[in-house]
Motif scaffolding. Sequence first.
Motif, mmCIF file in Angstrom:
data_model
loop_
_atom_site.group_PDB
_atom_site.id
_atom_site.type_symbol
_atom_site.label_atom_id
_atom_site.label_comp_id
_atom_site.label_asym_id
_atom_site.label_seq_id
_atom_site.Cartn_x
_atom_site.Cartn_y
_atom_site.Cartn_z
ATOM 1 N N ARG A 92 0.827 -1.208 0.000
ATOM 2 C CA ARG A 92 0.000 0.000 0.000
ATOM 3 C C ARG A 92 0.867 1.267 0.000
ATOM 4 N NH1 ARG A 92 -4.287 -2.322 -1.984
ATOM 5 N NH2 ARG A 92 -5.667 -3.375 -0.498
ATOM 6 N N ALA A 93 1.922 1.257 0.819
ATOM 7 C CA ALA A 93 2.824 2.407 0.865
ATOM 8 C C ALA A 93 3.497 2.625 -0.488
ATOM 9 C CB ALA A 93 3.870 2.213 1.958
ATOM 10 N N LEU A 94 3.923 1.542 -1.124
ATOM 11 C CA LEU A 94 4.538 1.647 -2.444
ATOM 12 C C LEU A 94 3.527 2.123 -3.483
ATOM 13 C CD1 LEU A 94 6.719 -1.590 -2.456
ATOM 14 C CD2 LEU A 94 7.569 0.760 -2.500
ATOM 15 N N GLU A 95 2.295 1.655 -3.360
ATOM 16 C CA GLU A 95 1.241 2.050 -4.294
ATOM 17 C C GLU A 95 1.030 3.562 -4.262
ATOM 18 O OE1 GLU A 95 -3.234 0.367 -5.266
ATOM 19 O OE2 GLU A 95 -2.572 0.440 -3.176
ATOM 20 N N ILE A 96 0.961 4.125 -3.061
ATOM 21 C CA ILE A 96 0.788 5.567 -2.917
ATOM 22 C C ILE A 96 2.012 6.312 -3.441
ATOM 23 C CG2 ILE A 96 0.533 7.438 -1.241
ATOM 24 C CD1 ILE A 96 -1.026 5.336 0.512
ATOM 25 N N ALA A 97 3.199 5.831 -3.063
ATOM 26 C CA ALA A 97 4.434 6.481 -3.496
ATOM 27 C C ALA A 97 4.556 6.483 -5.018
ATOM 28 C CB ALA A 97 5.637 5.782 -2.874
ATOM 29 N N TYR A 98 4.258 5.353 -5.647
ATOM 30 C CA TYR A 98 4.365 5.262 -7.100
ATOM 31 C C TYR A 98 3.297 6.111 -7.796
ATOM 32 C CZ TYR A 98 7.471 1.212 -6.361
ATOM 33 O OH TYR A 98 8.491 0.377 -5.978
ATOM 34 N N ALA A 99 2.104 6.184 -7.210
ATOM 35 C CA ALA A 99 1.053 7.019 -7.805
ATOM 36 C C ALA A 99 1.493 8.469 -7.900
ATOM 37 C CB ALA A 99 -0.229 6.906 -6.984
ATOM 38 N N ILE A 100 2.305 8.895 -6.937
ATOM 39 C CA ILE A 100 2.812 10.269 -6.935
ATOM 40 C C ILE A 100 4.063 10.389 -7.795
ATOM 41 C CG2 ILE A 100 3.803 12.085 -5.488
ATOM 42 C CD1 ILE A 100 2.037 10.847 -3.183
ATOM 43 N N PRO A 160 5.869 7.963 9.639
ATOM 44 C CA PRO A 160 6.099 8.281 8.225
ATOM 45 C C PRO A 160 6.695 7.099 7.469
ATOM 46 C CG PRO A 160 6.977 10.006 9.654
ATOM 47 C CD PRO A 160 6.641 8.834 10.541
ATOM 48 N N THR A 161 6.271 6.961 6.240
ATOM 49 C CA THR A 161 6.810 5.945 5.347
ATOM 50 C C THR A 161 7.232 6.611 4.041
ATOM 51 O OG1 THR A 161 4.695 5.464 4.262
ATOM 52 C CG2 THR A 161 5.203 4.228 6.306
ATOM 53 N N LEU A 162 7.652 5.791 3.103
ATOM 54 C CA LEU A 162 7.989 6.289 1.775
ATOM 55 C C LEU A 162 6.823 7.072 1.166
ATOM 56 C CD1 LEU A 162 9.815 6.350 -0.762
ATOM 57 C CD2 LEU A 162 8.814 4.138 -1.399
ATOM 58 N N ALA A 163 5.601 6.640 1.464
ATOM 59 C CA ALA A 163 4.428 7.342 0.924
ATOM 60 C C ALA A 163 4.400 8.802 1.368
ATOM 61 C CB ALA A 163 3.154 6.618 1.357
ATOM 62 N N ASP A 164 4.698 9.045 2.638
ATOM 63 C CA ASP A 164 4.729 10.415 3.149
ATOM 64 C C ASP A 164 5.887 11.211 2.548
ATOM 65 O OD1 ASP A 164 2.617 10.108 5.437
ATOM 66 O OD2 ASP A 164 3.992 8.429 5.672
ATOM 67 N N CYS A 165 7.023 10.532 2.349
ATOM 68 C CA CYS A 165 8.177 11.188 1.719
ATOM 69 C C CYS A 165 7.824 11.698 0.325
ATOM 70 C CB CYS A 165 9.352 10.207 1.623
ATOM 71 S SG CYS A 165 10.092 9.725 3.195
#
Length: 214
Positions: A92-100, A160-165
Amino acid sequence: MRLYSFFNSSASYRVRIALALKGVDYQSEGVNIRAGEQSTAGYLAMNPIGLVPALVNDRGQAVGQSLAIIDYLDRRYPQVPLLPQDEVNRARALEIAYAIACDIHPINNMRVLRYLSDELGISAVQKQAWYAHWVTEGMMAVEALLVRVDSGDFCIGNAPTLADCCLIPQWANALRMGCDLTAYPRCARVYQACSTLPAFIAAAPEQQRDAILA
């Protein structure tokens, strides 16, 4: 360790957040992408991609691309992980990060915006509309992803995770570009919460030595 970055580059901002969250000491080297410094022979010899950021480790090994750099940091300094251990939450975190990082940022990158105006003759109003359109498309998706994971102060879980970064720099750039962000309350909550944390404050564009404030 040396980080080559530009103060308001979203990709550079991501890496600065990751470094700050992990407490990694590094030297910062500004690369003025507005002046084309990323295209000089010296920089290209170190980072053939010709973009920022680039990280040179203590062995003199250079890595480009923000997500690759953060993955390297996460493996080198695992004490403060930026991806959840749980398989689903990690995805899920990767999904959000990649979407951005893969869907919103590339088509609103400075070199794309410059090509629209310099090569295709797009007006400033049309360029702004282009930027706002892709922010709307992308942030609608990110907001829906945050709803699905029932986000709180952070995209995933209680830290915080990669998604927040990835989210905080994208949101900051959208604000700077005057986009209407009222339709994304979960994203706004994450931005507001993260913006109070020392690591995110230290990584902010206005705090960088190469900041151009005029």
